[in-house]
Design a protein around this motif. Structure first.
Motif, mmCIF file in Angstrom:
data_model
loop_
_atom_site.group_PDB
_atom_site.id
_atom_site.type_symbol
_atom_site.label_atom_id
_atom_site.label_comp_id
_atom_site.label_asym_id
_atom_site.label_seq_id
_atom_site.Cartn_x
_atom_site.Cartn_y
_atom_site.Cartn_z
ATOM 1 N N ARG A 237 27.125 -15.657 -32.244
ATOM 2 C CA ARG A 237 28.398 -15.441 -31.788
ATOM 3 C C ARG A 237 29.467 -15.990 -32.766
ATOM 4 N NH1 ARG A 237 29.201 -15.676 -25.463
ATOM 5 N NH2 ARG A 237 26.879 -15.631 -24.643
ATOM 6 N N HIS A 240 32.784 -13.892 -33.741
ATOM 7 C CA HIS A 240 33.618 -13.934 -32.767
ATOM 8 C C HIS A 240 34.562 -15.340 -32.720
ATOM 9 C CE1 HIS A 240 32.386 -10.528 -30.580
ATOM 10 N NE2 HIS A 240 31.135 -10.940 -30.396
ATOM 11 N N ARG A 256 31.918 -11.216 -20.608
ATOM 12 C CA ARG A 256 31.137 -10.069 -20.546
ATOM 13 C C ARG A 256 31.024 -9.358 -21.744
ATOM 14 N NH1 ARG A 256 33.687 -10.102 -15.545
ATOM 15 N NH2 ARG A 256 35.518 -9.512 -16.404
ATOM 16 N N LYS A 257 31.891 -9.729 -22.903
ATOM 17 C CA LYS A 257 31.615 -9.059 -24.239
ATOM 18 C C LYS A 257 30.978 -9.967 -25.108
ATOM 19 C CE LYS A 257 35.737 -6.399 -24.040
ATOM 20 N NZ LYS A 257 37.278 -6.115 -24.640
ATOM 21 N N GLY A 258 30.444 -11.241 -24.689
ATOM 22 C CA GLY A 258 29.802 -12.045 -25.692
ATOM 23 C C GLY A 258 30.649 -12.804 -26.673
ATOM 24 N N TYR A 259 31.777 -13.146 -26.113
ATOM 25 C CA TYR A 259 32.636 -13.871 -26.976
ATOM 26 C C TYR A 259 32.213 -15.283 -27.514
ATOM 27 C CZ TYR A 259 36.136 -9.972 -27.575
ATOM 28 O OH TYR A 259 36.834 -8.853 -27.524
ATOM 29 N N SER A 285 15.132 -17.063 -26.327
ATOM 30 C CA SER A 285 16.607 -17.318 -26.032
ATOM 31 C C SER A 285 16.959 -18.842 -26.597
ATOM 32 C CB SER A 285 16.956 -16.805 -24.890
ATOM 33 O OG SER A 285 18.356 -16.987 -24.471
ATOM 34 N N GLN A 289 23.156 -18.014 -25.950
ATOM 35 C CA GLN A 289 22.504 -16.680 -25.904
ATOM 36 C C GLN A 289 22.577 -16.396 -24.267
ATOM 37 O OE1 GLN A 289 19.174 -15.288 -28.029
ATOM 38 N NE2 GLN A 289 18.834 -13.485 -26.957
ATOM 39 N N GLY A 291 24.661 -17.566 -22.154
ATOM 40 C CA GLY A 291 25.966 -17.787 -21.660
ATOM 41 C C GLY A 291 26.474 -19.125 -21.433
#
Length: 357
Positions: A237, A240, A256-259, A285, A289, A291
């Motif tokens: 990430r 971002h 939801r976009k993985g920022y 993971s 990853q 979240g």
């Protein structure tokens, strides 16, 4: 005479070809060059297994739970073949006086030649009465074994830093291994994390067995091969973060976009560990990853550094998208200033030259 790793594997019907394949996987896990695979093979074939005493103080057994889930190499191969795990009260069959007698037998038989692995830490308050093993304070058991060992491995943040037991106000005076009064001057390898990554734990043991030396450590006593970079440095990430794209709420569009999770309290920029490269569950993971922000569990005193969901550092990002105009204006100002400064210096040199003539 202790059997070698290969002796045990051969007795189990495992071929040398399988041994070489195992050593190749181990080299990859250690981040070593393929050219070193023959050296690992030679070590497995010729060197005796390392006697290990694995002691437990104040802890939740999460380090053991992580260790037995190692995939490269498998924990069963480490326990049954690579090392001679003489004592571990969590997984050993013996109990009571029989179990405690094994410690003294190992000390007597391998004095100065065994590894002391410690999970958890001792409480020093009330003469150590908050953790009793075999009717005696754990501190007593720990110091006795440490006096005769070759080196100490501090498994997890409990043994390395104190972890939750040592969090304020620490009524039991839980103390990390290297700060225990009277601790002998023996090498201490810290493998922090709550818990540490399974493959990191097994890789440290494999390295010691293969090279008959301890891995290079950083100034805090952690193996550089796994703790020399921040989680932030190799996080997927990270782009971002550099672009100024952050999750503002766990259920927003950015999530939801993985920022980047920095604003949600991610401690990746200040945490040194291999989570973003080795990962967990066989490389499947890691928390970011999944979240969730990194909570910095491998760092000293992470329980006392505020909420897990508040970022406690003033980390600056480049902000490609969020601050494009500012970045452009700043760059123009810097370039203009540099040109003016260069012109001024040139004029000054020219004036000095004329004055000299």
């Amino acid at each position: 005479m202790i059997e070698t790793f290969y002796d045990v594997m051969r007795r189990q019907g495992i071929s040398r070809r399988s041994l070489v394949k195992f050593c190749s996987l181990t080299a990859s896990a250690l981040g070593l060059s393929p050219a070193l695979v023959p050296r690992i093979v030679h070590a497995m074939e010729t060197k005796p297994r390392i006697p290990v005493l694995w002691l437990h103080g104040l802890e939740c057994t999460c380090c053991s739970e992580s260790f037995i889930r190692s995939g490269h190499p498998l924990a069963k191969d480490v326990i049954l073949s690579m090392i001679s795990l003489d004592y571990d009260d969590t997984i050993m069959a013996a109990a009571g006086h029989q179990a405690e007698a094994i410690i003294e037998e190992t000390i007597e038989k391998y004095d100065g030649n065994f590894i002391l692995a410690v999970e958890g830490n001792p409480p020093l308050n009330e003469d150590g009465m908050f953790c009793i093993i075999g009717g005696k304070p754990f501190t007593e058991q720990l110091l006795n074994a440490a006096e005769h060992c070759k080196a100490i491995i501090s498994w997890g943040s409990c043994a390395s830093w104190g972890c939750v037991q040592a969090a304020r106000p620490n009524p039991t005076q839980a103390t990390p291994i290297h700060k225990v009064p009277g601790m002998p001057n023996k090498p201490i390898i810290k493998v922090p994390g709550c818990p540490p990554i399974a493959e990191v734990m097994t890789a440290v043991i494999t390295y010691i067995l293969t090279f008959e030396e301890f891995p290079e450590l950083d100034r805090q006593g952690r193996p550089k091969m796994f703790y020399s970079q921040r989680v932030h440095d190799k996080c997927y990430r990270r782009p971002h973060f550099d672009a100024g794209q952050f999750v503002e709420d766990f259920d927003d569009d950015g999530a939801r976009k993985g920022y980047c999770l920095y604003k949600m309290g991610c401690k990746g920029p200040t945490t040194y560990n291999a989570c973003s490269t080795v990962r967990w569950n066989g490389g499947l993971s890691f928390p970011i990853q999944a979240g969730h922000p990194c909570i910095g569990c491998s760092e000293d005193g992470f329980w006392d550094k505020g909420s897990f969901y508040q970022h406690t550092t003033d980390t600056h990002q480049f902000g490609i998208e969020a601050n494009a105009d500012k970045v452009g204006a700043t760059a123009a100002t810097i370039v203009g200033g540099a040109i003016a400064a260069h012109a001024a210096v040139s004029a000054l040199k020219s004036a000095r030259k004329k004055g000299g003539e």
